[in-house]
Design a protein around this motif. Structure first.
Motif, PDB file in Angstrom:
ATOM      1  N   MET A 233      12.966  -7.767  -2.140  1.00 54.87           N
ATOM      2  CA  MET A 233      12.488  -6.403  -1.888  1.00 54.87           C
ATOM      3  C   MET A 233      13.103  -5.835  -0.614  1.00 54.87           C
ATOM      4  SD  MET A 233       8.425  -7.034  -2.724  1.00 54.87           S
ATOM      5  CE  MET A 233       7.835  -5.362  -2.449  1.00 54.87           C
ATOM      6  N   TYR A 234      13.184  -6.677   0.424  1.00 53.43           N
ATOM      7  CA  TYR A 234      13.655  -6.234   1.733  1.00 53.43           C
ATOM      8  C   TYR A 234      15.179  -6.167   1.838  1.00 53.43           C
ATOM      9  CZ  TYR A 234       9.182  -6.423   4.304  1.00 53.43           C
ATOM     10  OH  TYR A 234       7.919  -6.198   4.787  1.00 53.43           O
ATOM     11  N   ALA A 235      15.891  -6.625   0.826  1.00 52.04           N
ATOM     12  CA  ALA A 235      17.360  -6.606   0.894  1.00 52.04           C
ATOM     13  C   ALA A 235      17.901  -5.193   1.092  1.00 52.04           C
ATOM     14  CB  ALA A 235      17.955  -7.231  -0.364  1.00 52.04           C
ATOM     15  N   VAL A 236      17.093  -4.190   0.791  1.00 47.61           N
ATOM     16  CA  VAL A 236      17.518  -2.792   0.964  1.00 47.61           C
ATOM     17  C   VAL A 236      17.769  -2.455   2.443  1.00 47.61           C
ATOM     18  CG1 VAL A 236      16.389  -1.971  -1.122  1.00 47.61           C
ATOM     19  CG2 VAL A 236      15.093  -2.052   1.026  1.00 47.61           C
ATOM     20  N   HIS A 237      17.234  -3.249   3.354  1.00 52.52           N
ATOM     21  CA  HIS A 237      17.433  -2.981   4.784  1.00 52.52           C
ATOM     22  C   HIS A 237      18.762  -3.536   5.306  1.00 52.52           C
ATOM     23  CE1 HIS A 237      13.441  -1.364   5.340  1.00 52.52           C
ATOM     24  NE2 HIS A 237      12.847  -2.469   4.942  1.00 52.52           N
ATOM     25  N   GLN A 238      19.428  -4.359   4.521  1.00 49.07           N
ATOM     26  CA  GLN A 238      20.659  -4.987   5.005  1.00 49.07           C
ATOM     27  C   GLN A 238      21.716  -3.929   5.324  1.00 49.07           C
ATOM     28  OE1 GLN A 238      22.230  -8.218   2.656  1.00 49.07           O
ATOM     29  NE2 GLN A 238      20.215  -9.110   2.272  1.00 49.07           N
ATOM     30  N   ASP A 239      22.212  -3.982   6.562  1.00 47.10           N
ATOM     31  CA  ASP A 239      23.266  -3.079   7.035  1.00 47.10           C
ATOM     32  C   ASP A 239      22.857  -1.606   6.995  1.00 47.10           C
ATOM     33  OD1 ASP A 239      25.056  -5.016   7.814  1.00 47.10           O
ATOM     34  OD2 ASP A 239      26.069  -5.102   5.886  1.00 47.10           O
ATOM     35  N   ALA A 240      21.562  -1.346   7.033  1.00 45.23           N
ATOM     36  CA  ALA A 240      21.062   0.031   7.118  1.00 45.23           C
ATOM     37  C   ALA A 240      20.790   0.380   8.587  1.00 45.23           C
ATOM     38  CB  ALA A 240      19.795   0.183   6.286  1.00 45.23           C
TER      39      ALA A 240
ATOM     40  N   THR B 100       4.602  14.346   3.930  1.00 46.25           N
ATOM     41  CA  THR B 100       3.703  13.233   4.236  1.00 46.25           C
ATOM     42  C   THR B 100       3.565  12.317   3.018  1.00 46.25           C
ATOM     43  OG1 THR B 100       2.447  14.475   5.869  1.00 46.25           O
ATOM     44  CG2 THR B 100       1.373  12.570   4.918  1.00 46.25           C
ATOM     45  N   ILE B 101       3.771  11.038   3.239  1.00 47.92           N
ATOM     46  CA  ILE B 101       3.602  10.033   2.193  1.00 47.92           C
ATOM     47  C   ILE B 101       2.204   9.435   2.344  1.00 47.92           C
ATOM     48  CG2 ILE B 101       4.422   7.832   1.274  1.00 47.92           C
ATOM     49  CD1 ILE B 101       7.173   8.528   2.529  1.00 47.92           C
ATOM     50  N   SER B 102       1.461   9.384   1.249  1.00 49.04           N
ATOM     51  CA  SER B 102       0.106   8.827   1.274  1.00 49.04           C
ATOM     52  C   SER B 102      -0.006   7.702   0.252  1.00 49.04           C
ATOM     53  CB  SER B 102      -0.936   9.904   0.947  1.00 49.04           C
ATOM     54  OG  SER B 102      -0.863  10.970   1.864  1.00 49.04           O
ATOM     55  N   LEU B 103      -0.671   6.632   0.629  1.00 52.50           N
ATOM     56  CA  LEU B 103      -0.883   5.511  -0.273  1.00 52.50           C
ATOM     57  C   LEU B 103      -2.010   4.634   0.241  1.00 52.50           C
ATOM     58  CD1 LEU B 103       1.419   2.535   0.421  1.00 52.50           C
ATOM     59  CD2 LEU B 103       1.813   4.671   1.659  1.00 52.50           C
ATOM     60  N   GLU B 104      -2.490   3.777  -0.626  1.00 52.26           N
ATOM     61  CA  GLU B 104      -3.441   2.747  -0.235  1.00 52.26           C
ATOM     62  C   GLU B 104      -2.786   1.404  -0.487  1.00 52.26           C
ATOM     63  OE1 GLU B 104      -7.667   1.168  -1.876  1.00 52.26           O
ATOM     64  OE2 GLU B 104      -7.663   3.227  -1.118  1.00 52.26           O
ATOM     65  N   ILE B 105      -2.794   0.539   0.525  1.00 56.15           N
ATOM     66  CA  ILE B 105      -2.179  -0.772   0.391  1.00 56.15           C
ATOM     67  C   ILE B 105      -3.278  -1.817   0.238  1.00 56.15           C
ATOM     68  CG2 ILE B 105      -1.960  -1.037   2.926  1.00 56.15           C
ATOM     69  CD1 ILE B 105       0.608  -2.683   2.338  1.00 56.15           C
ATOM     70  N   PRO B 106      -3.253  -2.581  -0.858  1.00 55.74           N
ATOM     71  CA  PRO B 106      -4.305  -3.570  -1.119  1.00 55.74           C
ATOM     72  C   PRO B 106      -4.257  -4.731  -0.115  1.00 55.74           C
ATOM     73  CG  PRO B 106      -3.077  -3.042  -3.121  1.00 55.74           C
ATOM     74  CD  PRO B 106      -2.298  -2.485  -1.964  1.00 55.74           C
ATOM     75  N   PRO B 107      -5.310  -5.549  -0.097  1.00 59.54           N
ATOM     76  CA  PRO B 107      -5.300  -6.732   0.771  1.00 59.54           C
ATOM     77  C   PRO B 107      -4.118  -7.655   0.428  1.00 59.54           C
ATOM     78  CG  PRO B 107      -7.493  -6.355  -0.126  1.00 59.54           C
ATOM     79  CD  PRO B 107      -6.569  -5.432  -0.861  1.00 59.54           C
ATOM     80  N   PHE B 108      -3.643  -8.364   1.419  1.00 58.85           N
ATOM     81  CA  PHE B 108      -2.529  -9.320   1.332  1.00 58.85           C
ATOM     82  C   PHE B 108      -1.480  -8.904   0.292  1.00 58.85           C
ATOM     83  CE2 PHE B 108      -6.165 -11.089  -1.001  1.00 58.85           C
ATOM     84  CZ  PHE B 108      -5.645 -11.417  -2.248  1.00 58.85           C
ATOM     85  N   SER B 109      -0.847  -7.791   0.570  1.00 56.04           N
ATOM     86  CA  SER B 109       0.187  -7.279  -0.325  1.00 56.04           C
ATOM     87  C   SER B 109       1.369  -6.744   0.478  1.00 56.04           C
ATOM     88  CB  SER B 109      -0.372  -6.169  -1.228  1.00 56.04           C
ATOM     89  OG  SER B 109      -0.786  -5.057  -0.468  1.00 56.04           O
ATOM     90  N   VAL B 110       2.498  -6.631  -0.207  1.00 58.23           N
ATOM     91  CA  VAL B 110       3.730  -6.093   0.371  1.00 58.23           C
ATOM     92  C   VAL B 110       4.197  -4.949  -0.513  1.00 58.23           C
ATOM     93  CG1 VAL B 110       6.108  -6.574   1.061  1.00 58.23           C
ATOM     94  CG2 VAL B 110       4.379  -8.378   1.247  1.00 58.23           C
ATOM     95  N   ILE B 111       4.502  -3.816   0.105  1.00 58.48           N
ATOM     96  CA  ILE B 111       5.006  -2.650  -0.627  1.00 58.48           C
ATOM     97  C   ILE B 111       6.306  -2.187   0.022  1.00 58.48           C
ATOM     98  CG2 ILE B 111       4.595  -0.204  -1.160  1.00 58.48           C
ATOM     99  CD1 ILE B 111       1.626  -0.839  -1.314  1.00 58.48           C
ATOM    100  N   VAL B 112       7.300  -1.902  -0.790  1.00 57.45           N
ATOM    101  CA  VAL B 112       8.535  -1.260  -0.318  1.00 57.45           C
ATOM    102  C   VAL B 112       8.688   0.058  -1.050  1.00 57.45           C
ATOM    103  CG1 VAL B 112      11.044  -1.391  -0.207  1.00 57.45           C
ATOM    104  CG2 VAL B 112       9.686  -3.418   0.333  1.00 57.45           C
ATOM    105  N   LEU B 113       8.793   1.138  -0.288  1.00 62.95           N
ATOM    106  CA  LEU B 113       8.970   2.481  -0.838  1.00 62.95           C
ATOM    107  C   LEU B 113      10.410   2.935  -0.657  1.00 62.95           C
ATOM    108  CD1 LEU B 113       5.803   4.242   0.653  1.00 62.95           C
ATOM    109  CD2 LEU B 113       6.032   3.235  -1.632  1.00 62.95           C
ATOM    110  N   LYS B 114      10.916   3.655  -1.631  1.00 59.50           N
ATOM    111  CA  LYS B 114      12.252   4.264  -1.523  1.00 59.50           C
ATOM    112  C   LYS B 114      12.103   5.767  -1.583  1.00 59.50           C
ATOM    113  CE  LYS B 114      15.128   4.259  -5.040  1.00 59.50           C
ATOM    114  NZ  LYS B 114      16.125   3.815  -6.047  1.00 59.50           N
ATOM    115  N   GLY B 115      12.644   6.451  -0.573  1.00 59.67           N
ATOM    116  CA  GLY B 115      12.631   7.901  -0.548  1.00 59.67           C
ATOM    117  C   GLY B 115      14.032   8.457  -0.639  1.00 59.67           C
ATOM    118  N   GLU B 116      14.179   9.526  -1.391  1.00 61.86           N
ATOM    119  CA  GLU B 116      15.493  10.158  -1.565  1.00 61.86           C
ATOM    120  C   GLU B 116      15.370  11.657  -1.343  1.00 61.86           C
ATOM    121  OE1 GLU B 116      17.838   8.524  -5.012  1.00 61.86           O
ATOM    122  OE2 GLU B 116      15.874   7.734  -5.550  1.00 61.86           O
TER     123      GLU B 116
END
Length: 514
Positions: A394-401, A498-514
């Motif tokens: 999921m986090y590979a999107v950060h490589q060289d960004a 503004t981005i709005s969301l609810e993040i559940p317990p012990f979870s990881v979320i990756v958002l992509k914005g364009e």
């Protein structure tokens, strides 16, 4: 009276909800650092079932393989886009003599792995095998040189053997062993954990030894794009004096990076189970994992005093969770399961590295296959991908960004009298202009509402994925290898910047914005 009580309860409930809302401000800056892809590196040591019966099954194995390396592992690591792989250790590196692992395999001497289980290895996986594997994976090799029991000449000859394109004794030896062209080997560790298994040295003594080794580590290949990048054996955790001593005593022209090691261990004498842990044990593990932020900040501050231009990088080349070996796998030293707790370690730690990308230029998760916080587990012909694998992907999107700095006050994850920040986050913009936010909620019980003020990023479209499960102890096993995997996340909205969301317990979320 009843109306007043109801109103008070509603107000209290509203305040509770308000207290759980996290407002994150995204502040893009032209001065923000580049996030090196090498932060997403990996580590493979001759330890337990990482190399043998992990990566390497041998050319004669019935399992599909390429020159002895499992094809399913090659495919999985390619999909992960691993940027580098560190080898042969670890503690093993300072007992490893590279010439034992070259030439015809039937003629190679055996070695007793004195650090990990006392097993006897036949050296069938050596320099050619590792560097060819890196080419298969399209990843950069990171070799750890033997300082503890080796010599300057041994290291210098290894460098010459692997990288020299001209006529020399070691280059000729490489050619006689079937490799005409040199490999591209840039990263060289000058010993490992010199304060411990690498020789139990003092910082002052190691600084002198380091200078001696580094002096003779020349750019044998003379390729402008592949200068030798020398990494000093750095501190463990909060040993700031070690960093101070190295920075003070090693000339800047002899070192390109200092290493740092930190494992999320609450008690080294009783590390606890990898699966059947309770919330108290989980909380303790996360408390130790989150110390990475403090360690990076304080070691970097020492480095800044001697190197304000940040020419010397900080490499966190060993990190992850470490628990007791699974009882059924005692023969597989340091084999442990990988649960949602490990996903929390991975997500929060990688956010720390991203957010300090001005100094942190490489990191190596320990370890790749079947050892510690592995991304891959194997059992005979079976193979599975762990929750940590999915976070890394999921986090590979950060490589060289380019980092997008974030500012926010995290709500607290509370257990008894202790508190930890519940929310971790980092963000970046890639070369195509896409923006990614990585968000982690380590709270074992509470969801949190997040609002990201992102008007400055001028986004018009939003998508995402999530890694979550029903229990923090959940994991993938060989009967249900897909129990935990990423899913599309549709719970985020974008309105007026503004981005709005609810993040559940012990979870990881990756958002992509364009």
């Amino acid at each position: 009276m009843q109306k007043k009580i109801t109103l008070l309860l509603l107000l209290a409930f509203s305040c509770q909800l308000f207290a759980q809302t996290v407002t994150i401000k995204a502040r893009p800056s032209d001065a923000a650092p580049h996030i090196s892809k090498h932060i997403y590196g990996h580590f493979a040591e001759h330890l337990g079932r990482c190399i043998y019966d992990g990566f390497y099954v041998g050319e004669d194995s019935k399992l599909p393989n390429t020159v002895g390396v499992r094809n399913d592992i090659i495919e999985a690591l390619r999909a992960l886009k691993i940027p580098n792989l560190r080898w042969p250790g670890g503690c093993f590196a300072d007992t490893y003599h590279w010439k034992d692992g070259i030439g015809p395999k039937e003629n190679r001497p055996t070695i007793v792995n004195q650090w990990w289980g006392g097993s006897t290895e036949d050296n069938s996986f050596g320099t050619h095998d590792f560097l060819n594997l890196c080419e298969l994976l399209d990843t950069e090799p990171y070799l750890s040189a033997n300082v503890g029991s080796g010599t300057v000449r041994e290291t210098e000859e290894w460098l010459q053997y692997t990288t020299h394109d001209g006529i020399s004794p070691m280059a000729d030896l490489r050619r006689s062993n079937g490799r005409e062209q040199p490999w591209r080997v840039r990263y060289w560790g000058v010993g490992n954990e010199a304060w411990g298994c690498g020789g139990n040295m003092t910082a002052e003594y190691y600084a002198n030894i380091y200078r001696q080794f580094a002096t003779y580590m020349r750019d044998w290949n003379l390729q402008d794009d592949t200068p030798v990048f020398r990494i000093a054996s750095g501190a463990s955790g909060d040993d700031y004096q070690w960093t101070e001593t190295l920075m003070k005593n090693i000339k800047p022209d002899l070192v390109e990076a200092l290493a740092l090691h930190h494992y999320a261990v609450t008690d080294w004498s009783d590390k606890g189970p990898s699966v059947s842990f309770d919330e108290t044990q989980y909380f303790g593990t996360m408390r130790e994992a989150l110390k990475m932020e403090e360690f990076v900040v304080k070691h970097a501050a020492i480095m800044d005093r001697y190197d304000p231009e940040k020419k010397i990088a900080l490499f966190v080349d060993e990190w992850g969770g470490w628990y007791d070996t699974e009882p059924a796998y005692e023969a597989g030293v340091l084999y442990q399961q990988n649960t949602m707790r490990d996903a929390m370690i991975a997500g929060t730690t990688l956010n720390t590295f991203n957010n300090h990308a001005d100094r942190v230029k490489m990191a190596n998760l320990a370890q790749t296959v079947n050892v510690l916080q592995a991304v891959i587990l194997t059992d005979a012909e079976k193979m599975l991908l762990t929750p940590t694998y999915h976070v890394m992907k999921m986090y590979a999107v950060h490589q060289d960004a380019t980092l997008i700095p974030l500012s926010f006050d995290s709500p607290k994850y509370t257990l008894g009298d202790e508190q930890l920040p519940a929310i971790s986050a980092s963000a970046s913009r890639d070369s195509s202009g896409k923006v990614h936010f990585s968000l982690v909620n380590i709270d074992a019980r509470k969801s949190h509402t997040i609002k990201i003020e992102a008007a400055a990023l001028q986004l018009s479209k939003l998508s995402g994925e999530i890694l979550s499960s029903a229990a923090i102890q959940d994991y993938n096993d060989f009967d249900t290898p897909g129990k935990i995997s990423t899913e599309t996340f549709r719970g985020a909205s974008l309105r007026q910047g503004t981005i709005s969301l609810e993040i559940p317990p012990f979870s990881v979320i990756v958002l992509k914005g364009e």
